[in-house]
Design a protein around this motif. Structure first.
Motif, PDB file in Angstrom:
ATOM      1  N   THR A 150       5.992  -3.001   8.462  1.00  0.00           N
ATOM      2  CA  THR A 150       6.160  -3.851   9.643  1.00  0.00           C
ATOM      3  C   THR A 150       4.989  -4.813   9.761  1.00  0.00           C
ATOM      4  O   THR A 150       5.147  -5.982  10.041  1.00  0.00           O
ATOM      5  N   SER A 151       3.778  -4.286   9.548  1.00  0.00           N
ATOM      6  CA  SER A 151       2.580  -5.134   9.638  1.00  0.00           C
ATOM      7  C   SER A 151       2.055  -5.392   8.228  1.00  0.00           C
ATOM      8  O   SER A 151       1.929  -4.458   7.435  1.00  0.00           O
ATOM      9  N   THR A 152       1.740  -6.650   7.921  1.00  0.00           N
ATOM     10  CA  THR A 152       1.211  -6.962   6.588  1.00  0.00           C
ATOM     11  C   THR A 152      -0.084  -6.213   6.324  1.00  0.00           C
ATOM     12  O   THR A 152      -0.437  -5.938   5.185  1.00  0.00           O
ATOM     13  N   TYR A 153      -0.804  -5.855   7.402  1.00  0.00           N
ATOM     14  CA  TYR A 153      -2.119  -5.217   7.220  1.00  0.00           C
ATOM     15  C   TYR A 153      -1.982  -3.751   6.819  1.00  0.00           C
ATOM     16  O   TYR A 153      -2.944  -3.144   6.354  1.00  0.00           O
ATOM     17  N   GLU A 154      -0.761  -3.196   6.976  1.00  0.00           N
ATOM     18  CA  GLU A 154      -0.498  -1.841   6.445  1.00  0.00           C
ATOM     19  C   GLU A 154      -0.752  -1.839   4.947  1.00  0.00           C
ATOM     20  O   GLU A 154      -1.214  -0.854   4.375  1.00  0.00           O
ATOM     21  N   TYR A 155      -0.414  -2.961   4.307  1.00  0.00           N
ATOM     22  CA  TYR A 155      -0.603  -3.073   2.854  1.00  0.00           C
ATOM     23  C   TYR A 155      -2.065  -2.835   2.483  1.00  0.00           C
ATOM     24  O   TYR A 155      -2.368  -2.169   1.495  1.00  0.00           O
ATOM     25  N   LEU A 156      -2.976  -3.376   3.311  1.00  0.00           N
ATOM     26  CA  LEU A 156      -4.406  -3.253   2.988  1.00  0.00           C
ATOM     27  C   LEU A 156      -4.861  -1.798   2.958  1.00  0.00           C
ATOM     28  O   LEU A 156      -5.690  -1.409   2.139  1.00  0.00           O
ATOM     29  N   GLU A 157      -4.275  -0.985   3.874  1.00  0.00           N
ATOM     30  CA  GLU A 157      -4.662   0.435   3.864  1.00  0.00           C
ATOM     31  C   GLU A 157      -4.056   1.144   2.652  1.00  0.00           C
ATOM     32  O   GLU A 157      -4.710   1.952   1.999  1.00  0.00           O
ATOM     33  N   LEU A 158      -2.801   0.816   2.334  1.00  0.00           N
ATOM     34  CA  LEU A 158      -2.155   1.454   1.177  1.00  0.00           C
ATOM     35  C   LEU A 158      -2.908   1.104  -0.115  1.00  0.00           C
ATOM     36  O   LEU A 158      -3.061   1.926  -1.005  1.00  0.00           O
ATOM     37  N   ARG A 159      -3.374  -0.148  -0.181  1.00  0.00           N
ATOM     38  CA  ARG A 159      -3.986  -0.614  -1.431  1.00  0.00           C
ATOM     39  C   ARG A 159      -5.496  -0.360  -1.485  1.00  0.00           C
ATOM     40  O   ARG A 159      -6.050  -0.047  -2.531  1.00  0.00           O
TER      41      ARG A 159
END
Length: 615
Positions: free
Chosen positions: A114-123
């Protein structure tokens, strides 16, 4: 100041009616979706439209959301003062859509976030996610303030429309339909508002063409006035607008908006399939180019009408952003309702930008700052999303008060996106394209990119670049025949200091720092590339020095060759050629003659092991 400037005309009842109607229809869409979706209680439905949207409304919404009042008011004024070379933005739009659909879209869509910033935590790590989210929230609230305030100011001074009445009414309506109807309401009001914007533009263009006696006189006036300055290939990075600053700098700014900005990404990943999402980007490209064409031609109309008597130098308006409303009151004042339509167009631009910003702010706050730390039910999260929409709406109205202290609006808006968006774009690019980038690299890259772009951005605000770099074109008041005693408050010398109309103090040339003439005079369009390039370079170096090359990253978090359209086109043609000749496929022939090859000694052994690991 509005007391001193001479009003060309002022609003009549029909104009207020048209404007009110636009606000009413926008509010009604919110009420409709609140009622239609009353059974759905999840925050996902509210923030992502249940991921069931199709390409056409999403593409129109994407076009509307960053085509704000800034496009309606500032682009024509920009053409009037500096020439039509901002038409090259069309090229940067094309680069943007290709990069977004090939690099960022596949990864975000596959992760179903939902939030693009979720990607930063996953990566990378939670710290990068929190920093990214915080920067996005700051950037969006400041930008939204400018977007609400700028049209209100320009229109107030020319049409006499109440300044804070307009700011508060647009802010409140916007907050209302965002809170009631969520993303679906935002998308469908954007579609309606895009229609209003085009109608407003076209009414001015058509009337100007009639007044000036056709399209050709307008083009020839612009040619003689030096406005058709397309062939400016000067590579000097200090020049404000050239082919290179607009295409290269512009591409970085727009990729940071379409590729990673929550407000845009949230919309195309709410499409029901990746094909719809890709399609929405390319249909949106047509919309962007058409609106750019309209705004550039409107600027040429503006110049053609006032080529012998510039209302700005003559003190009829106090800022270039008011030139367009001035023209509207001048040539459409005798047609009740049409000035109202233009004002509605400028505000539609604002509403579409503000609503998408409010919705995006609510989404990142719920997903990044509330969900990971609580275990609330979907119903509660949905209510919190609505509460946040109200809070951010009020915050953005408050920000509009602060925006009244900022300078030229097009430049201010793009500078904000460049300064914060550039380093963020660098961090996402590291994650998606560089498998060995680690969280230490990402964080240090982001911070150093931010420091660099803030340094040059703030320096440029304090020491504006000299006019020989921004190259304002000549304007004349020779043909003016009005008499007024109140002209002296805008000194006729003002246009020589055109680089940016800022409230920054004017400095003596003696006490200017060494960097003022080159580093701070850099074109404002290069703030974004500086932030991006510094973030990527520092990020890669730090990652390599802190053992990033040992990193094992899940394949779904980086760009895979199967994600690109080019791979599928290549595969399609390869399959066609193979089936047609029947001779190219050597492995198949070998297997038929000699039996199966032994996997233990096969030259594609590595691929087999990689594919057997579940991703």
């Amino acid at each position: 100041m509005s007391g001193d400037s001479v009003l060309v005309g002022s609003f009549v009842a029909a104009d207020y009616l048209v404007f009110a109607l636009m606000l009413l229809v926008s509010a009604a869409v919110g009420v409709y979706y609140a009622w239609a979706d009353r059974g759905q209680q999840s925050s996902g439905d509210f923030l992502m439209g249940g991921r069931r949207l199709t390409a056409l409304p999403v593409s129109l919404s994407l076009t509307a959301s960053f085509m704000s009042a800034i496009t309606v008011l500032s682009n024509p004024a920009e053409v009037y003062r500096y020439g039509a070379n901002i038409g090259f933005y069309g090229l940067s739009y094309i680069v943007t859509m290709v990069v977004t659909s090939e690099v960022f879209l596949p990864v975000f869509y596959r992760l179903d976030i939902t939030s693009t910033y979720e990607y930063l935590e996953l990566r990378f790590s939670r710290a990068t996610r929190l920093l990214g989210t915080s920067l996005f929230i700051v950037q969006t609230i400041i930008y939204t303030g400018i977007v609400i305030y700028a049209p209100a100011l320009a229109l107030n001074q020319v049409t006499g429309m109440d300044l804070w009445g307009a700011v508060v009414s647009t802010g409140v309506v916007c907050t209302f339909y965002c809170t009631m109807g969520g993303l679906k309401a935002v998308v469908w009001t954007d579609v309606f508002q895009l229609g209003v914007m085009l109608a407003g533009f076209l009414s001015v263009i058509v009337r100007s063409v009639v007044v000036q006696g056709g399209v050709l006189p307008i083009i020839s006036d612009s040619q003689q006035g030096g406005r058709l300055n397309f062939w400016d290939f000067d590579t000097n990075p200090l020049r404000r607008h050239t082919f290179w600053t607009i295409t290269v700098g512009g591409a970085f700014v727009w990729i940071s908006i379409y590729g990673i900005n929550q407000a845009q990404v949230q919309r195309y990943i709410s499409c029901k399939s990746i094909t719809h999402a890709r399609l929405s980007l390319y249909i949106n490209l047509l919309g962007l180019c058409f609106i750019l064409l309209c705004s550039v031609f409107a600027g040429m109309c503006l110049f053609s009408v006032y080529k012998n008597c510039d209302p700005w130098t003559a003190g009829r308006v106090s800022a270039p952003d008011q030139l367009m409303p001035y023209l509207v009151m001048d040539i459409l004042g005798d047609y009740p309702g049409l000035p109202g339509l233009f004002v509605a167009a400028a505000y539609s631009g604002s509403l579409s930008t503000v609503s998408s910003s409010i919705n995006a702010l609510a989404a990142v706050t719920v997903e990044d700052l509330i969900k990971p730390y609580t275990n609330l039910s979907e119903k509660h999260l949905s209510w919190i999303s609505k509460g946040l929409s109200i809070m951010y709406g009020l915050l953005c109205i408050g920000m509009a008060g602060l925006a009244s202290l900022m300078g030229g609006i097009l430049q201010a808006a793009i500078s904000i996106f460049g300064i914060i968006g550039g380093p963020l774009l660098g961090m996402f690019t590291l994650g998606i394209l560089c498998p060995f980038a680690n969280s230490k690299g990402a964080l240090s890259g982001l911070v150093s990119g931010l420091v660099m772009s803030l340094w040059v951005g703030i320096g440029a605000q304090i020491y504006p670049p000299p006019p020989e770099m921004s190259r304002p074109l000549s304007l004349t008041t020779e043909g003016c025949n009005f008499t007024s005693g109140s002209l002296n408050w805008t000194s006729t010398a003002l246009p020589t200091h055109l680089a940016s109309i800022t409230t920054a103090p004017v400095h003596n040339t003696d006490d200017k720092p060494v960097l003022a003439d080159n580093w701070y005079s850099l074109s404002y369009l290069y703030f974004s590339p500086i932030g991006t390039i510094v973030a990527i370079s520092v990020g890669l170096l730090v990652s390599l020095f802190t053992g990033g090359w040992k990193l094992k990253v899940e394949s779904r978090l980086t760009l895979m060759k199967e994600d690109t359209t080019l791979y599928h086109i290549f595969k399609f043609f390869k399959d066609r050629v193979t089936t047609r000749t029947g001779k190219l496929d050597l492995t198949r022939d070998r297997e038929m003659k000699v039996g199966n090859s032994n996997p233990a000694f096969c030259d594609v052994e590595l691929d087999l092991t990689k594919n057997s690991i579940p991703s």
